[in-house]
Motif scaffolding. Sequence first.
Motif, PDB file in Angstrom:
ATOM      1  N   CYS A  90      -6.918  -2.542   1.562  1.00 40.76           N
ATOM      2  CA  CYS A  90      -6.166  -3.605   2.120  1.00 40.76           C
ATOM      3  C   CYS A  90      -6.644  -4.366   3.377  1.00 40.76           C
ATOM      4  CB  CYS A  90      -4.562  -3.594   2.190  1.00 40.76           C
ATOM      5  SG  CYS A  90      -3.509  -4.650   2.777  1.00 40.76           S
ATOM      6  N   LYS A 140      -5.915   5.197   0.274  1.00 42.47           N
ATOM      7  CA  LYS A 140      -6.857   4.456  -0.255  1.00 42.47           C
ATOM      8  C   LYS A 140      -6.310   2.908  -0.622  1.00 42.47           C
ATOM      9  CE  LYS A 140      -9.048   4.209  -5.181  1.00 42.47           C
ATOM     10  NZ  LYS A 140      -8.949   4.906  -6.306  1.00 42.47           N
ATOM     11  N   ASP A 141      -5.313   2.726  -0.765  1.00 42.69           N
ATOM     12  CA  ASP A 141      -4.867   1.363  -0.823  1.00 42.69           C
ATOM     13  C   ASP A 141      -4.841   0.759   0.546  1.00 42.69           C
ATOM     14  OD1 ASP A 141      -3.977   1.968  -3.256  1.00 42.69           O
ATOM     15  OD2 ASP A 141      -1.780   2.551  -2.771  1.00 42.69           O
ATOM     16  N   ARG A 162      -0.892   4.499  -0.641  1.00 35.56           N
ATOM     17  CA  ARG A 162      -1.869   5.736  -0.620  1.00 35.56           C
ATOM     18  C   ARG A 162      -2.723   5.126   0.615  1.00 35.56           C
ATOM     19  NH1 ARG A 162      -3.860   6.532  -6.350  1.00 35.56           N
ATOM     20  NH2 ARG A 162      -4.048   4.100  -6.005  1.00 35.56           N
ATOM     21  N   ALA A 169       0.939  -1.113   0.109  1.00 34.22           N
ATOM     22  CA  ALA A 169       0.123  -0.003   0.048  1.00 34.22           C
ATOM     23  C   ALA A 169       0.881   1.328   0.001  1.00 34.22           C
ATOM     24  CB  ALA A 169      -1.098   0.009   1.299  1.00 34.22           C
TER      25      ALA A 169
END
Length: 59
Positions: free
Chosen positions: A31, A26-27, A24, A22
């Motif tokens: 996750c 958002k990631d 960011r 990840a």
Amino acid sequence: MIICLCNAMSDGDVRAAAAAGAARPKDVYACCGGRAQCGCCTATVLQILREAPPAANAA
């Protein structure tokens, strides 16, 4: 320590997401099976991602 009340996400969850690639917030949410909601934790998530070892973000 819990850093995201909306998703019950801990700093350990963020570090694990960073280790999994990840890069960011958002990631990280994806996750961890959550999504951005109120946004209060975003600055902390970014700080943890920036402090993650470089190899963790290379994936």
